[in-house]
Design an enzyme around this catalytic site. Structure first.
Site, PDB file in Angstrom:
ATOM      1  N   GLY A  15     -24.383   0.046  -6.724  1.00 46.47           N
ATOM      2  CA  GLY A  15     -23.554  -0.735  -5.721  1.00 46.47           C
ATOM      3  C   GLY A  15     -23.412  -0.230  -4.678  1.00 46.47           C
ATOM      4  N   PHE A  16     -22.337  -0.689  -3.608  1.00 51.40           N
ATOM      5  CA  PHE A  16     -21.827  -0.193  -2.461  1.00 51.40           C
ATOM      6  C   PHE A  16     -21.557   1.205  -2.575  1.00 51.40           C
ATOM      7  CE2 PHE A  16     -17.832  -0.211   0.239  1.00 51.40           C
ATOM      8  CZ  PHE A  16     -18.663   0.743   1.303  1.00 51.40           C
ATOM      9  N   VAL A  17     -20.323   1.575  -3.086  1.00 51.34           N
ATOM     10  CA  VAL A  17     -19.825   2.858  -3.246  1.00 51.34           C
ATOM     11  C   VAL A  17     -20.590   3.808  -4.020  1.00 51.34           C
ATOM     12  CG1 VAL A  17     -17.823   4.248  -3.766  1.00 51.34           C
ATOM     13  CG2 VAL A  17     -17.446   2.152  -2.762  1.00 51.34           C
ATOM     14  N   ASP A  36     -26.224   0.662 -14.066  1.00 49.83           N
ATOM     15  CA  ASP A  36     -25.972  -0.442 -13.737  1.00 49.83           C
ATOM     16  C   ASP A  36     -26.709  -1.577 -14.419  1.00 49.83           C
ATOM     17  OD1 ASP A  36     -24.713  -0.412 -10.489  1.00 49.83           O
ATOM     18  OD2 ASP A  36     -25.434  -2.456 -11.219  1.00 49.83           O
ATOM     19  N   THR A  40     -23.640  -6.820  -9.403  1.00 50.48           N
ATOM     20  CA  THR A  40     -23.466  -6.957  -7.742  1.00 50.48           C
ATOM     21  C   THR A  40     -24.258  -6.016  -6.906  1.00 50.48           C
ATOM     22  OG1 THR A  40     -21.495  -5.918  -8.152  1.00 50.48           O
ATOM     23  CG2 THR A  40     -21.216  -8.004  -7.899  1.00 50.48           C
ATOM     24  N   GLY A  41     -24.720  -5.034  -7.684  1.00 49.64           N
ATOM     25  CA  GLY A  41     -25.599  -4.035  -7.081  1.00 49.64           C
ATOM     26  C   GLY A  41     -27.023  -4.333  -6.843  1.00 49.64           C
ATOM     27  N   LEU A  78     -17.983   3.682 -12.083  1.00 55.49           N
ATOM     28  CA  LEU A  78     -17.468   2.769 -10.784  1.00 55.49           C
ATOM     29  C   LEU A  78     -18.053   1.443 -11.064  1.00 55.49           C
ATOM     30  CD1 LEU A  78     -18.392   5.802  -9.496  1.00 55.49           C
ATOM     31  CD2 LEU A  78     -17.809   4.481  -7.231  1.00 55.49           C
ATOM     32  N   ALA A 119     -13.051   4.868 -11.184  1.00 55.27           N
ATOM     33  CA  ALA A 119     -12.676   4.152  -9.853  1.00 55.27           C
ATOM     34  C   ALA A 119     -11.680   3.262 -10.183  1.00 55.27           C
ATOM     35  CB  ALA A 119     -13.871   3.451  -9.543  1.00 55.27           C
ATOM     36  N   TYR A 150      -9.536  -8.731 -12.816  1.00 55.52           N
ATOM     37  CA  TYR A 150      -9.695  -7.454 -12.141  1.00 55.52           C
ATOM     38  C   TYR A 150      -8.367  -6.476 -12.151  1.00 55.52           C
ATOM     39  CZ  TYR A 150     -11.553  -4.255  -8.273  1.00 55.52           C
ATOM     40  OH  TYR A 150     -11.535  -3.320  -7.776  1.00 55.52           O
TER      41      TYR A 150
HETATM   42  P1  NAD Z   1     -19.799  -3.368  -5.835  1.00 57.22           P
HETATM   43  O1  NAD Z   1     -19.833  -4.432  -6.642  1.00 57.22           O
HETATM   44  O2  NAD Z   1     -20.798  -3.156  -4.761  1.00 57.22           O
HETATM   45  O3  NAD Z   1     -20.391  -2.180  -7.154  1.00 57.22           O
HETATM   46  C1  NAD Z   1     -20.293  -2.339  -8.504  1.00 57.22           C
HETATM   47  C2  NAD Z   1     -21.302  -1.965  -8.993  1.00 57.22           C
HETATM   48  O4  NAD Z   1     -21.209  -2.093 -10.570  1.00 57.22           O
HETATM   49  C3  NAD Z   1     -22.715  -2.909  -8.775  1.00 57.22           C
HETATM   50  O5  NAD Z   1     -23.840  -2.380  -8.649  1.00 57.22           O
HETATM   51  C4  NAD Z   1     -22.557  -3.788 -10.056  1.00 57.22           C
HETATM   52  O6  NAD Z   1     -24.059  -4.243 -10.165  1.00 57.22           O
HETATM   53  C5  NAD Z   1     -22.228  -2.619 -11.381  1.00 57.22           C
HETATM   54  N1  NAD Z   1     -21.578  -3.224 -12.258  1.00 57.22           N
HETATM   55  C6  NAD Z   1     -20.607  -4.397 -12.381  1.00 57.22           C
HETATM   56  N2  NAD Z   1     -20.840  -4.858 -13.744  1.00 57.22           N
HETATM   57  C7  NAD Z   1     -21.220  -3.842 -14.460  1.00 57.22           C
HETATM   58  C8  NAD Z   1     -21.503  -3.678 -15.714  1.00 57.22           C
HETATM   59  N3  NAD Z   1     -20.563  -4.597 -16.696  1.00 57.22           N
HETATM   60  N4  NAD Z   1     -22.380  -2.721 -16.374  1.00 57.22           N
HETATM   61  C9  NAD Z   1     -22.933  -1.960 -15.383  1.00 57.22           C
HETATM   62  N5  NAD Z   1     -22.975  -2.073 -13.982  1.00 57.22           N
HETATM   63  C10 NAD Z   1     -22.162  -3.163 -13.398  1.00 57.22           C
HETATM   64  O7  NAD Z   1     -18.474  -2.409  -5.635  1.00 57.22           O
HETATM   65  P2  NAD Z   1     -17.797  -1.196  -4.858  1.00 57.22           P
HETATM   66  O8  NAD Z   1     -17.141  -1.666  -3.691  1.00 57.22           O
HETATM   67  O9  NAD Z   1     -19.219  -0.444  -4.538  1.00 57.22           O
HETATM   68  O10 NAD Z   1     -16.850  -0.652  -5.926  1.00 57.22           O
HETATM   69  C11 NAD Z   1     -17.467   0.289  -6.902  1.00 57.22           C
HETATM   70  C12 NAD Z   1     -16.044   0.478  -7.600  1.00 57.22           C
HETATM   71  O11 NAD Z   1     -14.824   0.904  -6.751  1.00 57.22           O
HETATM   72  C13 NAD Z   1     -15.708  -0.589  -8.287  1.00 57.22           C
HETATM   73  O12 NAD Z   1     -15.288  -0.008  -9.732  1.00 57.22           O
HETATM   74  C14 NAD Z   1     -14.427  -1.033  -7.788  1.00 57.22           C
HETATM   75  O13 NAD Z   1     -13.569  -1.689  -8.679  1.00 57.22           O
HETATM   76  C15 NAD Z   1     -13.982   0.166  -7.153  1.00 57.22           C
HETATM   77  N6  NAD Z   1     -13.119  -0.291  -5.713  1.00 57.22           N
HETATM   78  C16 NAD Z   1     -13.781  -0.584  -4.786  1.00 57.22           C
HETATM   79  C17 NAD Z   1     -12.890  -0.757  -3.756  1.00 57.22           C
HETATM   80  C18 NAD Z   1     -13.584  -1.270  -2.351  1.00 57.22           C
HETATM   81  O14 NAD Z   1     -12.831  -1.572  -1.538  1.00 57.22           O
HETATM   82  N7  NAD Z   1     -15.090  -0.856  -2.077  1.00 57.22           N
HETATM   83  C19 NAD Z   1     -11.621  -0.590  -3.842  1.00 57.22           C
HETATM   84  C20 NAD Z   1     -10.895  -0.389  -4.922  1.00 57.22           C
HETATM   85  C21 NAD Z   1     -11.719   0.003  -6.159  1.00 57.22           C
END
Ligand code: NAD
Ligand code: UDP
Length: 337
Positions: A15-17, A36, A40-41, A78, A119, A150
């Site tokens: 994913g992004f982070v 993953d 959404t990644g 994450l 996360a 969420y």
């Molecule tokens: P994102 O959607 O880009 O990344 C999430 C990743 O998790 C994706 O690669 C997705 O494919 C994977 N994923 C989702 N469901 C899954 C599952 N059941 N099994 C395996 N993989 C799964 O989001 P992000 O912005 O990179 O966020 C990463 C983490 O940080 C998340 O847990 C999010 O809740 C937390 N977070 C992010 C933010 C932000 O502003 N970016 C803020 C608060 C919390």
């Protein structure tokens, strides 16, 4: 202090982070296994890492029990969609990802006797009753609204982390992450930073929801990743929760104006209905992160937004390379792309 070189597991690493975290850990010399399900990644986020011999990717769902050979020294969870349209597209799967995912990840941490990072999110505070938000706030969350899959999923995950810590002695680290942005956000994931920049670069209307008087505080991804790594490598008694975010607070309307000015865009602002339960204000109190981790953000919003504009500008020149969330997963009416 950085971890001894080790075998690390990053769930949600495509994913992004997660992809930025994997990049940082691989660059420090660790071997990283990324798990993953690509909900959404994207493989595009980690293709460069796959070329190294210190990175591998396993495609699976964290909501299902996982088994790995070898031993992990650290586990970072994450895995969870983070954009409101993405996590609301399949809310039951979102709850399963947070709750069953937490149990499965914590069981792995027990089995591997490894510290585990979660996360978590500023959504724990819901529509906050205090401003700025401090870790001692218990939150003000609607448990039956469209954001609850969420918010409540993440709240339950925090509960599970503390229960595994108290009952089984698992070493836990919880960060409450505030809005984070930067390169590799999905171009169509629906969050405010990507929506505004992508629209502005194309001189398309910028969609402000509600009056735009609601506030958010925006943290550049490199700063966040640094906080995550510091938290993981802090002494065992630093369980968190620790807020990680940039206290630079903007109204959404002012943020739209900033993006328009930094892109020299001809975009106009259009006003659309405010989504249900949209929190009215958000700014982290980062005193705990500063005291326990010596952490504070170093990249101003203006500097970070400029870098993110450059990223999306390049992506828009090469749409064949654009990383898009699977469109069928996302409520297209909420996307300005
Ligand atoms: P994102 O959607 O880009 O990344 C999430 C990743 O998790 C994706 O690669 C997705 O494919 C994977 N994923 C989702 N469901 C899954 C599952 N059941 N099994 C395996 N993989 C799964 O989001 P992000 O912005 O990179 O966020 C990463 C983490 O940080 C998340 O847990 C999010 O809740 C937390 N977070 C992010 C933010 C932000 O502003 N970016 C803020 C608060 C919390
Ligand atoms: N928002 C907006 N226009 C958009 C996308 C989001 O006005 O195109 C608003 C949204 O209503 C919220 C804020 O921007 O008030 C941040 O939204 P985002 O989805 O990025 O994250 P949230 O903080 O709500 O989880």
């Amino acid at each position: 202090m950085p971890a001894r070189l080790g075998n690390l597991l990053v769930l949600g690493g495509a994913g992004f982070v997660g992809s930025h975290l994997c990049e940082r850990l691989v660059s420090e010399g660790h071997h990283v296994t990324c798990v993953d399900n690509l909900a959404t990644g994207s493989l595009a986020n980690i293709r460069h890492l796959m070329k190294t011999n210190r990175f591998s990717m396993v495609q699976c769902d964290v909501a299902k029990p996982m088994k790995f050979s070898g031993k992990f020294n650290q586990i970072y969870n994450l895995a969870c969609p983070a954009s409101p349209p993405a996590y609301q597209a399949d809310p039951i799967q979102t709850v399963k990802t947070s709750v069953l995912g937490a149990i499965n990840v914590l069981e792995l941490a027990r089995e591997h006797d490894a510290p585990v990072f979660q996360a978590s999110t500023s959504e724990i505070y819901g529509d906050p009753l205090h401003h700025p938000q401090h870790e001692a706030d218990w939150g003000n969350v609607n448990p039956i609204g469209p954001r609850a899959c969420y918010d409540e999923g993440k709240r339950c995950a925090e509960t599970l982390f503390f229960d595994y810590h108290r009952v089984h002695g698992v070493s836990i680290r919880i960060a409450r992450i505030f809005n984070t942005y930067g390169p590799r956000m999905a171009i169509n994931d629906g969050r405010v930073v990507s929506n505004f920049i992508v629209a502005a670069l194309q001189d398309k209307p910028i969609t402000v929801y509600g009056t735009g008087a609601q506030t958010r505080s925006f943290c550049y991804v490199d700063d966040l990743v640094d906080g995550i790594v510091r938290l993981m490598n802090a002494p065992d008694d630093v369980t968190g929760p620790v807020n990680l975010g940039n206290p630079e607070e903007f109204t959404v309307r002012d943020f739209a104006e900033l993006v328009i000015s930094l892109t020299n865009s001809r975009s106009e602002i259009v006003y659309l209905p405010l989504p249900t339960d949209d929190p009215r204000q958000r700014r982290p109190d980062i005193g705990r992160a500063a005291e326990l981790l010596g952490w504070r953000p170093t990249i101003s919003v203006e500097a970070g937004v400029r870098r993110t504009i450059a990223y999306f500008d390049a992506i828009l020149q090469r749409p064949d390379r654009a990383y898009c969330v699977n469109q069928s997963n996302v409520e297209l009416s909420q996307l300005s792309y």
